[in-house]
Design a protein around this motif. Structure first.
Motif, PDB file in Angstrom:
ATOM      1  N   VAL A  32     -11.479   6.657  10.052  1.00  0.00           N
ATOM      2  CA  VAL A  32     -10.693   5.446   9.844  1.00  0.00           C
ATOM      3  C   VAL A  32     -10.971   4.872   8.452  1.00  0.00           C
ATOM      4  O   VAL A  32     -10.045   4.527   7.712  1.00  0.00           O
ATOM      5  N   ILE A  33     -12.237   4.792   8.079  1.00  0.00           N
ATOM      6  CA  ILE A  33     -12.610   4.254   6.777  1.00  0.00           C
ATOM      7  C   ILE A  33     -12.070   5.142   5.661  1.00  0.00           C
ATOM      8  O   ILE A  33     -11.544   4.652   4.658  1.00  0.00           O
ATOM      9  N   THR A  34     -12.170   6.454   5.830  1.00  0.00           N
ATOM     10  CA  THR A  34     -11.680   7.384   4.821  1.00  0.00           C
ATOM     11  C   THR A  34     -10.177   7.228   4.601  1.00  0.00           C
ATOM     12  O   THR A  34      -9.689   7.338   3.480  1.00  0.00           O
ATOM     13  N   LYS A  35      -9.453   6.937   5.653  1.00  0.00           N
ATOM     14  CA  LYS A  35      -8.000   6.804   5.547  1.00  0.00           C
ATOM     15  C   LYS A  35      -7.583   5.428   5.015  1.00  0.00           C
ATOM     16  O   LYS A  35      -6.670   5.329   4.195  1.00  0.00           O
ATOM     17  N   LEU A  36      -8.248   4.355   5.463  1.00  0.00           N
ATOM     18  CA  LEU A  36      -7.837   3.007   5.081  1.00  0.00           C
ATOM     19  C   LEU A  36      -8.360   2.576   3.713  1.00  0.00           C
ATOM     20  O   LEU A  36      -7.746   1.754   3.046  1.00  0.00           O
ATOM     21  N   SER A  37      -9.490   3.108   3.302  1.00  0.00           N
ATOM     22  CA  SER A  37     -10.114   2.671   2.061  1.00  0.00           C
ATOM     23  C   SER A  37      -9.219   2.845   0.834  1.00  0.00           C
ATOM     24  O   SER A  37      -9.041   1.895   0.064  1.00  0.00           O
ATOM     25  N   PRO A  38      -8.618   4.012   0.595  1.00  0.00           N
ATOM     26  CA  PRO A  38      -7.759   4.137  -0.585  1.00  0.00           C
ATOM     27  C   PRO A  38      -6.522   3.235  -0.533  1.00  0.00           C
ATOM     28  O   PRO A  38      -6.060   2.754  -1.562  1.00  0.00           O
ATOM     29  N   ILE A  39      -6.014   2.998   0.656  1.00  0.00           N
ATOM     30  CA  ILE A  39      -4.839   2.135   0.801  1.00  0.00           C
ATOM     31  C   ILE A  39      -5.184   0.704   0.394  1.00  0.00           C
ATOM     32  O   ILE A  39      -4.488   0.083  -0.410  1.00  0.00           O
ATOM     33  N   THR A  40      -6.274   0.195   0.936  1.00  0.00           N
ATOM     34  CA  THR A  40      -6.650  -1.186   0.630  1.00  0.00           C
ATOM     35  C   THR A  40      -7.137  -1.337  -0.814  1.00  0.00           C
ATOM     36  O   THR A  40      -6.822  -2.327  -1.465  1.00  0.00           O
ATOM     37  N   ARG A  41      -7.875  -0.350  -1.315  1.00  0.00           N
ATOM     38  CA  ARG A  41      -8.329  -0.430  -2.712  1.00  0.00           C
ATOM     39  C   ARG A  41      -7.151  -0.391  -3.680  1.00  0.00           C
ATOM     40  O   ARG A  41      -7.125  -1.117  -4.670  1.00  0.00           O
ATOM     41  N   GLY A  42      -6.172   0.429  -3.406  1.00  0.00           N
ATOM     42  CA  GLY A  42      -4.999   0.500  -4.267  1.00  0.00           C
ATOM     43  C   GLY A  42      -4.195  -0.785  -4.257  1.00  0.00           C
ATOM     44  O   GLY A  42      -3.773  -1.285  -5.305  1.00  0.00           O
ATOM     45  N   TRP A  43      -3.990  -1.346  -3.082  1.00  0.00           N
ATOM     46  CA  TRP A  43      -3.217  -2.574  -2.977  1.00  0.00           C
ATOM     47  C   TRP A  43      -3.948  -3.733  -3.643  1.00  0.00           C
ATOM     48  O   TRP A  43      -3.342  -4.511  -4.386  1.00  0.00           O
ATOM     49  N   THR A  44      -5.246  -3.848  -3.395  1.00  0.00           N
ATOM     50  CA  THR A  44      -6.007  -4.940  -4.014  1.00  0.00           C
ATOM     51  C   THR A  44      -6.125  -4.738  -5.524  1.00  0.00           C
ATOM     52  O   THR A  44      -6.119  -5.706  -6.275  1.00  0.00           O
ATOM     53  N   GLY A  45      -6.220  -3.500  -5.985  1.00  0.00           N
ATOM     54  CA  GLY A  45      -6.259  -3.251  -7.420  1.00  0.00           C
ATOM     55  C   GLY A  45      -4.957  -3.656  -8.100  1.00  0.00           C
ATOM     56  O   GLY A  45      -4.963  -4.202  -9.206  1.00  0.00           O
ATOM     57  N   TYR A  46      -3.838  -3.401  -7.433  1.00  0.00           N
ATOM     58  CA  TYR A  46      -2.542  -3.752  -7.993  1.00  0.00           C
ATOM     59  C   TYR A  46      -2.383  -5.269  -8.099  1.00  0.00           C
ATOM     60  O   TYR A  46      -1.858  -5.784  -9.087  1.00  0.00           O
ATOM     61  N   TYR A  47      -2.837  -5.995  -7.100  1.00  0.00           N
ATOM     62  CA  TYR A  47      -2.671  -7.455  -7.072  1.00  0.00           C
ATOM     63  C   TYR A  47      -3.915  -8.204  -7.545  1.00  0.00           C
ATOM     64  O   TYR A  47      -4.007  -9.408  -7.360  1.00  0.00           O
ATOM     65  N   ARG A  48      -4.860  -7.523  -8.154  1.00  0.00           N
ATOM     66  CA  ARG A  48      -6.092  -8.167  -8.599  1.00  0.00           C
ATOM     67  C   ARG A  48      -5.840  -9.225  -9.672  1.00  0.00           C
ATOM     68  O   ARG A  48      -6.532 -10.235  -9.719  1.00  0.00           O
ATOM     69  N   GLY A  49      -4.874  -9.018 -10.525  1.00  0.00           N
ATOM     70  CA  GLY A  49      -4.638  -9.927 -11.643  1.00  0.00           C
ATOM     71  C   GLY A  49      -3.856 -11.176 -11.299  1.00  0.00           C
ATOM     72  O   GLY A  49      -3.617 -12.007 -12.184  1.00  0.00           O
ATOM     73  N   VAL A  50      -3.461 -11.339 -10.062  1.00  0.00           N
ATOM     74  CA  VAL A  50      -2.697 -12.524  -9.670  1.00  0.00           C
ATOM     75  C   VAL A  50      -3.528 -13.368  -8.718  1.00  0.00           C
ATOM     76  O   VAL A  50      -4.612 -12.980  -8.300  1.00  0.00           O
TER      77      VAL A  50
END
Length: 103
Positions: A32-50
């Motif tokens: 579960v962690i292996t699958k969800l981690s890249p999804i959440t890291r990518g989304w948070t990285g994209y919206y980190r600057g706002v």
């Protein structure tokens, strides 16, 4: 003017998280962690600057609830005497006493 993730973007990530958790239901935690981690890291990285700390907190809470609801949905309800509903139903159908717990 504050820039935040749009409601549509939040809805999409929630739907994606829910779909992934549903697909992984019953799997081990590492998968579960292996699958969800890249999804959440990518989304948070994209919206980190706002301005998105409240959105991140709400998504964290949402993901926690999704993951927490998995084991309880798979576990049969228990009764006051400590036996589960499935055990009592099995014991009554086999002709044994309903109050006796089976190992």
């Amino acid at each position: 003017m504050l820039i935040k993730p749009s409601p549509a973007a939040i809805k999409r990530i929630r739907e994606r998280l829910a779909a992934e958790v549903r697909a992984l239901r019953g799997g081990n935690a590492a998968r579960v962690i292996t699958k969800l981690s890249p999804i959440t890291r990518g989304w948070t990285g994209y919206y980190r600057g706002v301005v998105s700390s409240k959105v991140f907190a709400s998504l964290d809470n949402y993901a926690w609830k999704l993951l927490l609801s998995g084991p309880s949905a798979a576990t049969p309800p228990s009764r006051r005497d400590g036996s589960s509903a499935a055990t009592s139903a099995d014991s009554t159908s086999s002709g044994t006493t309903a109050g006796v717990r089976r190992p």
